[in-house]
Design a protein around this motif. Structure first.
Motif, PDB file in Angstrom:
ATOM      1  N   THR A  10      36.116  31.207  53.574  1.00 18.20           N
ATOM      2  CA  THR A  10      36.066  32.654  53.763  1.00 18.20           C
ATOM      3  C   THR A  10      37.406  33.291  53.440  1.00 18.20           C
ATOM      4  OG1 THR A  10      36.803  32.700  56.084  1.00 18.20           O
ATOM      5  CG2 THR A  10      34.452  32.266  55.683  1.00 18.20           C
ATOM      6  N   SER A  11      37.387  34.569  53.140  1.00 15.21           N
ATOM      7  CA  SER A  11      38.633  35.296  52.879  1.00 15.21           C
ATOM      8  C   SER A  11      39.506  35.344  54.132  1.00 15.21           C
ATOM      9  CB  SER A  11      38.331  36.713  52.399  1.00 15.21           C
ATOM     10  OG  SER A  11      37.606  37.432  53.374  1.00 15.21           O
ATOM     11  N   PHE A  12      38.863  35.311  55.301  1.00 19.13           N
ATOM     12  CA  PHE A  12      39.621  35.310  56.555  1.00 19.13           C
ATOM     13  C   PHE A  12      40.390  33.995  56.707  1.00 19.13           C
ATOM     14  CE2 PHE A  12      35.640  37.775  57.724  1.00 19.13           C
ATOM     15  CZ  PHE A  12      36.215  39.013  57.468  1.00 19.13           C
ATOM     16  N   GLU A  13      39.773  32.892  56.308  1.00 22.18           N
ATOM     17  CA  GLU A  13      40.449  31.595  56.364  1.00 22.18           C
ATOM     18  C   GLU A  13      41.630  31.563  55.398  1.00 22.18           C
ATOM     19  OE1 GLU A  13      39.633  26.832  55.520  1.00 22.18           O
ATOM     20  OE2 GLU A  13      38.039  28.299  55.157  1.00 22.18           O
TER      21      GLU A  13
ATOM     22  N   GLU B 201      40.043  26.764  40.705  1.00 19.59           N
ATOM     23  CA  GLU B 201      40.125  25.656  39.750  1.00 19.59           C
ATOM     24  C   GLU B 201      39.357  24.423  40.222  1.00 19.59           C
ATOM     25  OE1 GLU B 201      44.225  24.880  39.087  1.00 19.59           O
ATOM     26  OE2 GLU B 201      44.569  26.688  37.868  1.00 19.59           O
ATOM     27  N   VAL B 202      39.124  24.342  41.542  1.00 21.08           N
ATOM     28  CA  VAL B 202      38.501  23.127  42.088  1.00 21.08           C
ATOM     29  C   VAL B 202      37.202  23.382  42.846  1.00 21.08           C
ATOM     30  CG1 VAL B 202      40.678  21.857  42.216  1.00 21.08           C
ATOM     31  CG2 VAL B 202      39.966  23.283  44.150  1.00 21.08           C
ATOM     32  N   GLU B 203      36.906  24.631  43.182  1.00 19.74           N
ATOM     33  CA  GLU B 203      35.681  24.913  43.930  1.00 19.74           C
ATOM     34  C   GLU B 203      35.170  26.320  43.650  1.00 19.74           C
ATOM     35  OE1 GLU B 203      36.443  26.222  48.344  1.00 19.74           O
ATOM     36  OE2 GLU B 203      37.864  24.600  47.893  1.00 19.74           O
ATOM     37  N   LYS B 204      33.880  26.522  43.907  1.00 20.39           N
ATOM     38  CA  LYS B 204      33.284  27.844  43.784  1.00 20.39           C
ATOM     39  C   LYS B 204      33.649  28.682  45.005  1.00 20.39           C
ATOM     40  CE  LYS B 204      29.107  26.745  41.098  1.00 20.39           C
ATOM     41  NZ  LYS B 204      27.624  26.770  41.139  1.00 20.39           N
ATOM     42  N   LEU B 205      33.945  29.938  44.759  1.00 19.28           N
ATOM     43  CA  LEU B 205      34.148  30.875  45.863  1.00 19.28           C
ATOM     44  C   LEU B 205      32.912  31.765  45.939  1.00 19.28           C
ATOM     45  CD1 LEU B 205      37.911  31.920  45.614  1.00 19.28           C
ATOM     46  CD2 LEU B 205      36.811  30.502  47.355  1.00 19.28           C
ATOM     47  N   GLU B 206      32.085  31.495  46.932  1.00 18.83           N
ATOM     48  CA  GLU B 206      30.855  32.244  47.110  1.00 18.83           C
ATOM     49  C   GLU B 206      30.734  32.719  48.552  1.00 18.83           C
ATOM     50  OE1 GLU B 206      27.708  30.314  43.962  1.00 18.83           O
ATOM     51  OE2 GLU B 206      28.075  29.206  45.837  1.00 18.83           O
ATOM     52  N   GLY B 207      30.026  33.817  48.719  1.00 15.62           N
ATOM     53  CA  GLY B 207      29.792  34.353  50.053  1.00 15.62           C
ATOM     54  C   GLY B 207      28.319  34.616  50.267  1.00 15.62           C
ATOM     55  N   ALA B 208      27.919  34.664  51.528  1.00 17.17           N
ATOM     56  CA  ALA B 208      26.520  34.908  51.887  1.00 17.17           C
ATOM     57  C   ALA B 208      26.391  36.279  52.533  1.00 17.17           C
ATOM     58  CB  ALA B 208      26.027  33.826  52.840  1.00 17.17           C
ATOM     59  N   THR B 209      25.417  37.047  52.084  1.00 14.62           N
ATOM     60  CA  THR B 209      25.096  38.334  52.694  1.00 14.62           C
ATOM     61  C   THR B 209      23.739  38.236  53.374  1.00 14.62           C
ATOM     62  OG1 THR B 209      26.334  39.615  51.052  1.00 14.62           O
ATOM     63  CG2 THR B 209      24.624  40.779  52.274  1.00 14.62           C
ATOM     64  N   LEU B 210      23.691  38.582  54.647  1.00 16.96           N
ATOM     65  CA  LEU B 210      22.430  38.643  55.377  1.00 16.96           C
ATOM     66  C   LEU B 210      21.823  40.026  55.183  1.00 16.96           C
ATOM     67  CD1 LEU B 210      23.570  36.952  58.715  1.00 16.96           C
ATOM     68  CD2 LEU B 210      22.192  35.931  56.910  1.00 16.96           C
TER      69      LEU B 210
ATOM     70  N   ILE C 130      39.870  42.442  48.727  1.00 17.09           N
ATOM     71  CA  ILE C 130      40.243  42.001  50.074  1.00 17.09           C
ATOM     72  C   ILE C 130      41.371  42.869  50.637  1.00 17.09           C
ATOM     73  CG2 ILE C 130      41.125  40.083  51.445  1.00 17.09           C
ATOM     74  CD1 ILE C 130      38.245  39.739  50.379  1.00 17.09           C
ATOM     75  N   ARG C 131      42.328  43.251  49.784  1.00 16.71           N
ATOM     76  CA  ARG C 131      43.432  44.085  50.256  1.00 16.71           C
ATOM     77  C   ARG C 131      42.933  45.448  50.719  1.00 16.71           C
ATOM     78  NH1 ARG C 131      49.496  44.697  47.676  1.00 16.71           N
ATOM     79  NH2 ARG C 131      50.267  46.175  49.236  1.00 16.71           N
ATOM     80  N   ALA C 132      41.975  46.020  49.988  1.00 15.55           N
ATOM     81  CA  ALA C 132      41.432  47.328  50.370  1.00 15.55           C
ATOM     82  C   ALA C 132      40.784  47.277  51.750  1.00 15.55           C
ATOM     83  CB  ALA C 132      40.407  47.786  49.332  1.00 15.55           C
ATOM     84  N   VAL C 133      40.248  46.096  52.104  1.00  9.86           N
ATOM     85  CA  VAL C 133      39.588  45.920  53.400  1.00  9.86           C
ATOM     86  C   VAL C 133      40.590  45.573  54.499  1.00  9.86           C
ATOM     87  CG1 VAL C 133      37.957  44.460  54.672  1.00  9.86           C
ATOM     88  CG2 VAL C 133      37.398  45.239  52.354  1.00  9.86           C
ATOM     89  N   MET C 134      41.523  44.665  54.207  1.00 12.48           N
ATOM     90  CA  MET C 134      42.359  44.058  55.248  1.00 12.48           C
ATOM     91  C   MET C 134      43.715  44.710  55.463  1.00 12.48           C
ATOM     92  SD  MET C 134      40.591  41.532  56.554  1.00 12.48           S
ATOM     93  CE  MET C 134      41.867  40.557  57.349  1.00 12.48           C
ATOM     94  N   GLU C 135      44.207  45.464  54.486  1.00 15.42           N
ATOM     95  CA  GLU C 135      45.579  45.961  54.566  1.00 15.42           C
ATOM     96  C   GLU C 135      45.875  46.778  55.823  1.00 15.42           C
ATOM     97  OE1 GLU C 135      49.042  47.981  51.789  1.00 15.42           O
ATOM     98  OE2 GLU C 135      46.981  47.962  51.054  1.00 15.42           O
ATOM     99  N   PRO C 136      45.034  47.750  56.219  1.00 14.92           N
ATOM    100  CA  PRO C 136      45.378  48.524  57.415  1.00 14.92           C
ATOM    101  C   PRO C 136      45.533  47.658  58.664  1.00 14.92           C
ATOM    102  CG  PRO C 136      43.676  49.640  56.158  1.00 14.92           C
ATOM    103  CD  PRO C 136      43.828  48.279  55.551  1.00 14.92           C
ATOM    104  N   LEU C 137      44.624  46.698  58.849  1.00 16.11           N
ATOM    105  CA  LEU C 137      44.682  45.826  60.022  1.00 16.11           C
ATOM    106  C   LEU C 137      45.934  44.951  60.007  1.00 16.11           C
ATOM    107  CD1 LEU C 137      43.089  44.791  62.538  1.00 16.11           C
ATOM    108  CD2 LEU C 137      42.070  43.080  61.023  1.00 16.11           C
ATOM    109  N   LEU C 138      46.244  44.365  58.852  1.00 15.15           N
ATOM    110  CA  LEU C 138      47.398  43.467  58.746  1.00 15.15           C
ATOM    111  C   LEU C 138      48.724  44.233  58.812  1.00 15.15           C
ATOM    112  CD1 LEU C 138      46.014  41.144  55.921  1.00 15.15           C
ATOM    113  CD2 LEU C 138      46.261  40.563  58.348  1.00 15.15           C
TER     114      LEU C 138
END
Length: 369
Positions: A232-235, A352-361, A319-327
């Motif tokens: 995750t982007s949080f990780e 380079e070594v793995e897919k970056l994918e996310g799940a939306t419910l 990610i910056r547009a989402v996280m910048e104010p909090l950080l």
């Protein structure tokens, strides 16, 4: 958590780092899931549709074109359905909700143009459309009882009402050096995040059930997870902050007192809370898997074919547009540039070594009569 709530908003305005200009991923998913919104509104039309005024609330509306895209979609769907059934479309009343720190002013400034386009598209005979803001947390009541026909929310409900480790120093110490769930986090950290999500989502459902008319509906989109372990982007953010902590670029005290208030639930965790709360019948519950660079084609070119540097830049801006104010509120604006320079490099390395994918419910629910 009140201070964190004030900073829990996206970057406002219309600048290069604004959420308005860096939310193509979210916009793409909203478009892809429009059919579920259509299905939900059609069901409403058959069961409980009002003759005079359709009241819709967009919860966690944020700022930018995505906010009014949802509004426009709902108007189009209702207009088309009304024409098919030879009925007069209702008057529309939209309530845009987000926390008090949200950039509502930018939304308001865009409304004249929105109304002009609506008039050009629909003509003078189209029913009036009124748009208001309703600031406040959706983890609690926002509207009078039995007053709303349809709730919509996109990419908001994975945010928690507070730091899940706030009241448990013992659990927080087990995750020392990190501000979210990482691969080395003990089970107690997962449980604390899950417990906070369960409490928040249950309160959300209870509040909405009281505000919806009998038979009213909700369409919810938010980040979740499936059986496949996914980064995750949080990780990633937590790992970079840990590196900066070890290098003395951020203070240990600040790191120890901060946890990202967000959780990505599974389908089973969602169903459990819905069944336990008992106010809603699930019409649809689906999971959509997308690459982190979903929507990059909107800015030119298919995301699959652009090089890693371009994809990493696109992801980092989002990610910056989402996280910048909090950080920025927690660690200070002076470290933010360095943090996201490292974030982009980290993303390039990971891709380079793995897919970056996310799940939306994607969930469509109807209030039990």
């Amino acid at each position: 958590m009140e201070r964190e709530q004030l900073s829990l908003h996206m970057n406002g305005g219309k600048g290069q780092r604004s959420y308005a200009n860096n939310s193509s991923l979210q916009r793409t998913i909203i478009r892809k899931t429009r059919s579920i919104l259509e299905e939900t509104i059609t069901r409403l039309y058959c069961d409980t549709f009002p003759n005079n005024c359709l009241k819709v609330a967009d919860l966690g509306c944020s700022v930018g074109s995505n906010t009014l895209l949802v509004t426009s979609n709902i108007i189009d769907i209702v207009d088309n359905r009304s024409t098919q059934l030879n009925r007069e479309p209702p008057t529309f009343q939209f309530y845009l909700n987000d926390l008090f720190g949200n950039d509502f002013n930018t939304i308001f400034k865009s409304l004249p143009g929105f109304y002009e386009r609506l008039l050009e598209d629909k003509g003078h005979k189209f029913s009036p459309c009124f748009i208001n803001a309703t600031p406040g947390s959706f983890y609690g009541r926002l509207f009078p009882s039995n007053s709303i026909n349809l709730f919509h929310s996109s990419y908001s409900l994975h945010w928690l009402s507070q730091d899940p480790l706030l009241r448990s120093r013992e659990v927080a110490s087990l995750n020392k050096g990190h501000c979210h769930i990482v691969s080395t986090s003990p089970p107690e950290v997962y449980k604390a995040y899950l417990k906070q999500f369960q409490q928040d989502f249950k309160l959300f459902l209870k509040s909405r059930s009281e505000e919806l008319v009998p038979g009213g509906a909700m369409v919810l989109l938010f980040f979740g997870r499936d059986e496949t372990p996914r980064r995750t982007s949080f990780e990633v953010t937590s790992l970079i902050l840990n590196d900066m902590l070890l290098e003395g670029l951020i203070e240990e005290e600040k790191m120890d007192s901060f946890n990202i208030p967000a959780y990505k639930p599974t389908v089973e965790e969602i169903r459990h809370v819905i069944e336990e709360e008992g106010s809603f019948f699930v019409q649809r519950l689906e999971i959509l898997i997308s690459p982190w660079y979903e929507g990059i084609n909107i800015e030119g070119g298919d995301g699959f074919f652009v090089n890693g540097n371009v994809r990493a830049e696109y992801i980092t801006k989002n990610i910056r547009a989402v996280m910048e104010p909090l950080l920025s509120t927690k660690f200070g604006g002076e470290v933010i540039n360095e943090l996201f320079i490292r974030f982009k490099k980290k993303i390039e390395q990971i891709m380079e070594v793995e897919k970056l994918e996310g799940a939306t419910l994607v969930i469509s629910m109807t209030k039990n009569h």
